[in-house]
Design a protein around this motif. Structure first.
Motif, PDB file in Angstrom:
ATOM      1  N   ALA A 110      24.758  34.754  66.522  1.00 24.20           N
ATOM      2  CA  ALA A 110      26.685  34.645  65.775  1.00 24.20           C
ATOM      3  C   ALA A 110      27.576  35.030  66.707  1.00 24.20           C
ATOM      4  N   LEU A 111      27.326  35.337  67.532  1.00 22.10           N
ATOM      5  CA  LEU A 111      28.466  36.616  68.522  1.00 22.10           C
ATOM      6  C   LEU A 111      28.463  34.985  69.602  1.00 22.10           C
ATOM      7  N   LEU A 112      27.774  34.511  70.448  1.00 19.95           N
ATOM      8  CA  LEU A 112      27.526  33.140  70.627  1.00 19.95           C
ATOM      9  C   LEU A 112      28.521  31.777  70.653  1.00 19.95           C
ATOM     10  N   LEU A 113      28.263  31.761  69.696  1.00 16.47           N
ATOM     11  CA  LEU A 113      29.129  30.909  68.432  1.00 16.47           C
ATOM     12  C   LEU A 113      30.392  30.768  68.738  1.00 16.47           C
ATOM     13  N   ARG A 114      31.158  32.395  68.527  1.00 16.89           N
ATOM     14  CA  ARG A 114      32.333  33.237  68.312  1.00 16.89           C
ATOM     15  C   ARG A 114      32.706  32.805  69.696  1.00 16.89           C
ATOM     16  N   VAL A 115      32.520  32.774  70.464  1.00 15.04           N
ATOM     17  CA  VAL A 115      32.686  33.156  72.450  1.00 15.04           C
ATOM     18  C   VAL A 115      32.872  31.212  72.477  1.00 15.04           C
ATOM     19  N   LEU A 116      31.637  30.854  72.259  1.00 11.73           N
ATOM     20  CA  LEU A 116      31.869  29.141  72.785  1.00 11.73           C
ATOM     21  C   LEU A 116      33.179  28.715  71.727  1.00 11.73           C
ATOM     22  N   GLN A 117      33.105  29.167  70.678  1.00  8.64           N
ATOM     23  CA  GLN A 117      34.956  28.150  69.433  1.00  8.64           C
ATOM     24  C   GLN A 117      35.921  29.412  70.405  1.00  8.64           C
ATOM     25  N   GLU A 118      36.565  30.187  70.599  1.00  6.16           N
ATOM     26  CA  GLU A 118      37.676  30.569  70.514  1.00  6.16           C
ATOM     27  C   GLU A 118      37.921  31.126  71.868  1.00  6.16           C
ATOM     28  N   ARG A 119      36.637  30.777  72.899  1.00  8.86           N
ATOM     29  CA  ARG A 119      36.848  31.311  74.149  1.00  8.86           C
ATOM     30  C   ARG A 119      37.501  32.263  75.011  1.00  8.86           C
ATOM     31  N   HIS A 120      36.940  33.455  74.608  1.00  5.96           N
ATOM     32  CA  HIS A 120      37.462  34.460  74.855  1.00  5.96           C
ATOM     33  C   HIS A 120      35.851  35.303  74.407  1.00  5.96           C
ATOM     34  N   VAL A 121      36.047  37.256  74.818  1.00  8.13           N
ATOM     35  CA  VAL A 121      35.181  38.397  74.484  1.00  8.13           C
ATOM     36  C   VAL A 121      35.978  39.242  74.264  1.00  8.13           C
ATOM     37  N   MET A 122      35.446  40.258  73.613  1.00  4.91           N
ATOM     38  CA  MET A 122      35.938  41.789  73.412  1.00  4.91           C
ATOM     39  C   MET A 122      34.167  42.153  73.689  1.00  4.91           C
ATOM     40  N   ARG A 123      34.946  43.284  75.225  1.00  6.27           N
ATOM     41  CA  ARG A 123      33.528  44.138  75.084  1.00  6.27           C
ATOM     42  C   ARG A 123      33.107  44.722  73.968  1.00  6.27           C
ATOM     43  N   VAL A 124      31.770  45.746  74.135  1.00  4.19           N
ATOM     44  CA  VAL A 124      31.481  46.487  73.082  1.00  4.19           C
ATOM     45  C   VAL A 124      32.518  47.326  72.636  1.00  4.19           C
ATOM     46  N   LYS A 182      15.689  29.831  61.358  1.00  3.41           N
ATOM     47  CA  LYS A 182      15.689  31.177  62.718  1.00  3.41           C
ATOM     48  C   LYS A 182      16.857  30.743  63.295  1.00  3.41           C
ATOM     49  N   PHE A 183      17.893  29.772  63.260  1.00  6.82           N
ATOM     50  CA  PHE A 183      18.918  29.137  63.912  1.00  6.82           C
ATOM     51  C   PHE A 183      19.819  28.631  63.425  1.00  6.82           C
ATOM     52  N   ARG A 184      20.437  29.432  63.943  1.00  8.93           N
ATOM     53  CA  ARG A 184      21.867  28.638  63.038  1.00  8.93           C
ATOM     54  C   ARG A 184      22.716  26.968  63.323  1.00  8.93           C
ATOM     55  N   HIS A 185      22.815  26.771  62.379  1.00  4.17           N
ATOM     56  CA  HIS A 185      22.703  25.298  62.581  1.00  4.17           C
ATOM     57  C   HIS A 185      24.550  24.587  63.666  1.00  4.17           C
ATOM     58  N   ASP A 186      25.471  25.588  63.130  1.00  2.00           N
ATOM     59  CA  ASP A 186      26.475  24.741  64.277  1.00  2.00           C
ATOM     60  C   ASP A 186      26.956  25.643  65.476  1.00  2.00           C
ATOM     61  N   LEU A 187      25.599  26.972  65.450  1.00  2.41           N
ATOM     62  CA  LEU A 187      25.574  27.220  66.858  1.00  2.41           C
ATOM     63  C   LEU A 187      24.970  25.584  67.698  1.00  2.41           C
ATOM     64  N   TYR A 188      23.706  25.152  66.453  1.00  3.24           N
ATOM     65  CA  TYR A 188      22.762  23.739  67.062  1.00  3.24           C
ATOM     66  C   TYR A 188      23.767  23.089  67.534  1.00  3.24           C
ATOM     67  N   TYR A 189      24.480  22.283  66.914  1.00  2.00           N
ATOM     68  CA  TYR A 189      25.728  21.640  67.317  1.00  2.00           C
ATOM     69  C   TYR A 189      26.867  21.598  68.449  1.00  2.00           C
ATOM     70  N   ARG A 190      26.945  22.966  68.470  1.00  2.00           N
ATOM     71  CA  ARG A 190      28.443  23.603  69.758  1.00  2.00           C
ATOM     72  C   ARG A 190      26.840  23.214  70.983  1.00  2.00           C
ATOM     73  N   LEU A 191      25.691  23.305  70.907  1.00  2.00           N
ATOM     74  CA  LEU A 191      25.250  23.302  72.379  1.00  2.00           C
ATOM     75  C   LEU A 191      24.690  21.640  71.858  1.00  2.00           C
ATOM     76  N   PHE A 192      24.347  21.342  71.054  1.00  2.00           N
ATOM     77  CA  PHE A 192      23.513  20.103  71.158  1.00  2.00           C
ATOM     78  C   PHE A 192      24.466  19.045  72.162  1.00  2.00           C
ATOM     79  N   VAL A 193      25.732  19.302  72.291  1.00  2.00           N
ATOM     80  CA  VAL A 193      26.505  18.435  73.116  1.00  2.00           C
ATOM     81  C   VAL A 193      26.090  16.989  73.820  1.00  2.00           C
TER      82      VAL A 193
END
Length: 679
Positions: free
Chosen positions: A440-454, A482-493
């Protein structure tokens, strides 16, 4: 009172109206004007006034009654012409070629420094390098499509001499000629005022540009066509160590200021040039294609070069740089050469890549190479392996943490891998093992292109290219939840499949020779018998297993040639092509792929105990993964050949599935007993 009659012959209503206004303004109501486009000589005019010379050839007007108007320039439009750069090539556009020539003659009499070219719609060839067209208030439709800048010069009015000649020919007394002269002079005065204001604005603009010129931090040097310095800002003097008050750079040749630097090589693209022990970033902009000289911008980056070198050393020390390149890929098979070709194309883009392939095929090597071939090659490369990353540490490792985020947190916080990989590449290895929360955190970074430290509250933009890799079937994981479908499509470019070693057996001799040479220092050769066995072996561990075998062989070999006696134990065991060498089914325990063979038997035994008499390869693959064994259907097929030839399983025809035999059940029981005894 009789009014002389003038027949006006023009080509446009605009010119006709301008002539009427001028004559009426001067002669008031002493003259009667007739439109020549509506009537002809039947009106018995006293004078025919024409706006163009062609009328002399194409009409029967008597010469003694015909007067072709001499025309001048609309002074109110001269300012727009003066604003053009000296030497500008201009098309003078008219519907008549002769009229265009007359217009050019009038403009040249003003002393304008312009290159004027006549043009009318009948001309086929358009002169080259012409960007400006001069037209009257009308006539835009005659301008060629390739010219985008149009300057309106107005319609040319009748000149003063023609006005006087009309009066002389008609015997009309000239009413107060000084009035007309005054009007003409008034226009000149107005034009002078406009030019004066424009000149003052230009002086203000020049003062502003001069101020900007001297406050720019880059060194700026203006050159004339001969390469002589005609202007230099304060930064140029400071960078070169010259005194700006006495302007020592002015008048010097640029080649003397930068000896050893070939100035003809400096273009509009920034390049690094070395002068003695100093480094300069330089670029050059030509003015009007060099006809007006050029401007050179430069900056001393000697200190930056040193800082960059130090930074690169620190980055390499931290392992943030690539260790492999395309030269590290050893292959000659058609499959691998095609894979390498696809990799090169993928590397040139900046899109997300996912590398697929069995364990040990070299996915990380390809990830390094993609970064090395990309536009980000000068940026950092950071790998992270999710298979060996505890979930409790994954978030802080990827995204960093703020100061005080938890007990023992580093003072000042710590940047995560995404921050460290800014302007570079982040390699997400074994992405299929990432936990749902990390997905979920990886998906957010790939979509928004920014991070927030813990523990932090600041959003940090990151520019990172993602290269992921996995030896698992992500589609199955998506179906299993076991794997997010939205992250799957973000990675399978841009997917890139790396063939297993058994799919490219032609490469095995090359790899063997490479590894043997590497680990023996070039002192050992491999016998043909050994090479045959190595090529025939299935290599379930792929290149990683082959490299380990090479290390073993080079360690135990006593002569100068690796013999069969120097092979690792698993290569003495059964392969798909020599199953007859197994004399006892218990020898399965001694094979390198013993676990895989045992799992196939266990799967079929379990299926039989649950009322499922026959199984397909896909069911066995799923069963093996539950046992934490990653295997492909092809690998299962090869092992089932071995078990079938031992009589431990049987396979039906036409996809009827396979099942365990009684002999297989007995063998599985002995294997389990043996394993318990060994434990």
């Amino acid at each position: 009172m009789y009014k002389p009659k003038i027949l006006l012959v023009t080509k446009s209503t605009g010119v006709y109206q301008m002539f009427c206004d001028q004559i009426t303004d001067y002669f008031d109501d002493y003259i009667h004007l007739v439109d020549g486009t509506k009537v002809g000589m039947e009106c018995h005019p006293d004078l025919v006034l024409a706006s163009y010379r062609e009328v002399v050839k194409e009409s029967e007007f008597p010469p003694e009654k015909l007067l072709v108007a001499r025309r001048t320039v609309d002074l109110s439009k001269v300012g727009a012409l003066i604003a053009l750069s000296p030497g500008t090539r201009c098309l003078v556009v008219n519907n008549s070629y002769d009229t265009a020539l007359e217009t050019i003659s009038c403009l040249e009499n003003l002393g304008l420094n312009l290159e004027l070219l006549p043009y009318n719609p009948e001309i086929d060839a358009l002169p080259r390098d012409v960007d400006v067209a001069l037209v009257a208030e009308t006539g835009k439709e005659f301008v060629p499509d390739s010219i985008h800048r149009i300057v309106y010069i107005g319609m040319r009015p009748i000149d003063y001499a023609t006005i006087l000649e009309i009066g002389f020919r008609l015997g009309i007394p000239i009413p107060e000629p000084q009035v007309y002269s005054s009007n003409y002079i008034r226009q000149i005065v107005q034009l002078s005022g406009q030019l004066s204001r424009a000149l003052e604005n230009e002086r203000d603009l020049n003062r502003q540009l001069d101020a900007i010129f001297h406050t720019v931090h880059d060194g700026l040097i203006g050159l004339d066509k001969r390469g002589e310095i005609i202007q230099a800002n304060q930064s140029a003097h400071k960078i070169l160590g010259r005194g700006p008050l006495v302007s020592p750079l002015l008048g010097q040749k640029v080649d003397d200021v930068f000896p050893g630097i070939e100035m003809s090589d400096i273009s509009d693209q920034e390049t690094i040039q070395q002068l003695d022990d100093r480094y300069f970033v330089m670029n050059r902009s030509n003015l009007d294609e060099g006809r007006l000289g050029s401007v050179i911008a430069f900056q001393d980056v000697t200190r930056l070069q040193k800082l960059e070198q130090d930074f690169r050393k620190r980055v390499q020390a931290k392992g943030l740089m690539t260790r492999y390149s395309e030269e590290s890929i050893i292959a000659s098979s058609e499959k691998m050469l095609k894979t390498i070709s696809v990799m090169r194309k993928i590397a040139r883009t900046d899109r997300t890549v996912i590398i697929l392939g069995e364990s040990g095929t070299g996915k990380e090597l390809f990830a390094h190479t993609i970064h090395k071939l990309s536009d980000r090659r000068h940026g950092p490369f950071l790998p992270v392996n999710f298979a060996g990353l505890p979930e409790t540490l994954a978030e802080s490792e990827l995204f960093g943490y703020a100061e005080g985020a938890f007990t023992g947190a580093r003072r000042g916080g710590k940047p995560g891998l995404f921050e460290l990989a800014h302007n570079g590449t982040l390699f997400l290895d074994e992405i299929g093992d990432a936990s749902p929360s990390i997905q979920a955190l990886l998906l957010r970074v790939l979509q928004e292109r920014h991070v927030m430290r813990v523990g932090g509250d600041q959003v940090i933009p990151v520019d990172v290219r993602i290269v992921a890799a996995t030896n698992r079937d992500l589609r199955d994981l998506v179906r299993e939840g076991k794997f997010r479908h939205d992250l799957y499509y973000r990675l399978f470019v841009l997917p890139l499949y790396i063939p297993s070693l058994r799919e490219r057996r032609e490469d095995i001799p090359l790899l063997v020779e490479h590894f043997v040479r590497q680990y023996s220092g070039g002192r050992l050769d491999v016998s043909p018998d050994v090479m045959d066995k190595l090529v025939a072996y299935d290599w379930p561990g792929n290149v990683r297993e082959l490299e380990a075998a090479a290390q073993y062989m080079t360690s135990v070999a006593e002569g100068q040639v690796v013999t069969v006696d120097d092979l690792p134990h698993q290569l003495f065991q059964l392969s798909a092509d020599d199953s007859e060498e197994i004399m006892d089914d218990d020898d399965i325990l001694h094979r390198s792929d013993a676990k895989m063979l045992r799992v196939i038997l266990e799967c079929m035994d379990w299926a039989k105990s649950h009322g499922m008499s026959r199984l397909g390869r896909s069911a066995i693959v799923a069963f093996a993964r539950q046992k934490q064994i990653v295997v492909s259907e092809q690998q299962v097929r090869n092992r089932m050949v071995i078990l079938r030839e031992l009589g431990l399983i049987e396979t039906g025809n036409r996809r009827q599935g396979s099942w365990i035999t009684a002999k297989g059940e007995q063998a599985l029981k002995r294997i389990r007993d043996r394993m318990r005894g060994d434990a």
